[in-house]
Design a protein around this motif. Structure first.
Motif, mmCIF file in Angstrom:
data_model
loop_
_atom_site.group_PDB
_atom_site.id
_atom_site.type_symbol
_atom_site.label_atom_id
_atom_site.label_comp_id
_atom_site.label_asym_id
_atom_site.label_seq_id
_atom_site.Cartn_x
_atom_site.Cartn_y
_atom_site.Cartn_z
ATOM 1 N N GLU A 4 53.050 18.387 69.125
ATOM 2 C CA GLU A 4 52.150 19.126 68.228
ATOM 3 C C GLU A 4 50.858 19.552 68.914
ATOM 4 O OE1 GLU A 4 51.458 16.681 64.812
ATOM 5 O OE2 GLU A 4 53.572 16.099 64.653
ATOM 6 N N LEU A 14 45.437 16.185 70.772
ATOM 7 C CA LEU A 14 46.112 16.423 69.497
ATOM 8 C C LEU A 14 45.142 16.400 68.324
ATOM 9 C CD1 LEU A 14 48.672 16.674 67.757
ATOM 10 C CD2 LEU A 14 48.868 14.170 67.857
ATOM 11 N N GLU A 15 44.251 15.418 68.302
ATOM 12 C CA GLU A 15 43.428 15.171 67.120
ATOM 13 C C GLU A 15 42.047 15.828 67.148
ATOM 14 O OE1 GLU A 15 43.378 10.949 67.150
ATOM 15 O OE2 GLU A 15 45.532 10.745 66.789
ATOM 16 N N ARG A 67 54.517 12.682 68.138
ATOM 17 C CA ARG A 67 53.541 13.729 67.799
ATOM 18 C C ARG A 67 53.112 14.575 68.978
ATOM 19 N NH1 ARG A 67 48.427 11.680 65.497
ATOM 20 N NH2 ARG A 67 48.579 9.980 67.013
ATOM 21 N N HIS A 118 46.015 11.844 72.840
ATOM 22 C CA HIS A 118 45.557 11.677 71.452
ATOM 23 C C HIS A 118 44.382 12.612 71.171
ATOM 24 C CE1 HIS A 118 47.680 7.877 70.146
ATOM 25 N NE2 HIS A 118 47.919 7.851 71.452
#
Length: 282
Positions: A214, A125-126, A211, A122
């Protein structure tokens, strides 16, 4: 016998998380590039004790591990007795970023195992700009439930002993007895309902399959290290995640299980040290 002191220093910090006051326990050792360590579900930062005692790591890295609220020496927030603990992706991410800010960590390397490995995906990705690199241990994008979580928090069942029994099969067969049983002891000490609450993130809320492709490793390098003896985050799951993320690097660690840093730290170091050297820093 004279006392021998380890180089690990522990302290408490008070900070606000999700709008509530918390007292969080933090340990660290070494100097150099920050290496922020995220523990597994139902355990605490003691899982990284060997990294903090390894001069090959600490000569170039400031190794930091904190106990999440409800875990280890970090108590739940005030009013905990009136709520059910459930870890979510949003809370988890905000907690890590808040700890980084409180400790003034500039682009640390993050290493996380199990739920710590999942949240590492996470973060990659973020928030890739916040990290020098990310190392995911047993970092699968999802896991299908394979036992009834309700047994972890019942008045007629010892939750800690059941938690240790559940994860005992995830330890590699070559783990030394002392490390194997210390790893399981940490689970036996878990607070009521804490392991179950962590698994809400691991099995439900934290599913990142849709996700994960990505993730841009040009913005933040991603290394995946997984033990071959793991039916929670299987080698196949690790390789599938790596195959969907361009530029990521994956290694399946022979003889190791779900808790490589605590169950067999000597063997784990053989895989971690080359990755740290490749990342560089100081």
């Amino acid at each position: 016998m004279s006392a021998k002191f380890e180089p690990i220093i522990g302290r408490y910090m008070q900070l606000e998380l999700s709008g509530r006051a918390h007292r969080v326990y933090v340990e660290e050792a070494g100097e150099g590039t920050p290496l922020l360590c995220l523990h597994t579900a139902g355990a605490d930062g003691r899982q990284y004790r060997s990294l903090m005692n390894d001069p090959r790591v600490t000569r170039n890295h400031r190794v930091i591990a904190f106990d999440m609220p409800w875990h280890g020496k970090s108590s739940p927030p005030q009013g905990w007795h009136d709520e059910e603990y459930q870890l979510t992706s949003t809370q988890y991410t905000a907690m890590i970023l808040a700890v980084m800010d409180a400790l003034d960590l500039d682009k640390p390397i993050v290493i996380g195992c199990s739920i710590g490995g999942r949240i590492a995906l996470h973060l990659a990705l973020e928030h890739p700009e916040r990290f020098r690199a990310i190392i995911g241990l047993q970092a699968g994008a999802h896991v299908d439930p394979y036992y009834d979580l309700n047994f972890l928090h019942r008045p007629d069942v010892h939750g800690g002993e059941v938690a240790a029994a559940i994860v005992s099969g995830l330890v590699g067969p070559d783990a030394p007895d002392s490390e194997r049983w210390e790893t399981l002891w940490h689970y036996m000490q878990s607070g009521p309902g804490v392991f179950k609450g962590d698994l809400y993130f691991y099995k439900i809320d934290g599913d990142i399959r849709a996700r994960v492709a990505e993730i841009d490793t040009r913005r933040c390098p991603l290394f995946l290290l997984s033990g071959e003896y793991d039916y929670s985050c299987t080698p196949a799951e690790t390789l599938a995640v790596a195959g969907s993320i361009a530029g990521s690097e994956a290694t399946i660690m022979k003889g190791l299980g779900h808790f490589p840093m605590s169950e067999n730290p000597g063997e784990f170091a053989k895989h971690l040290l080359p990755v740290l050297e490749k990342i560089g820093g100081r």
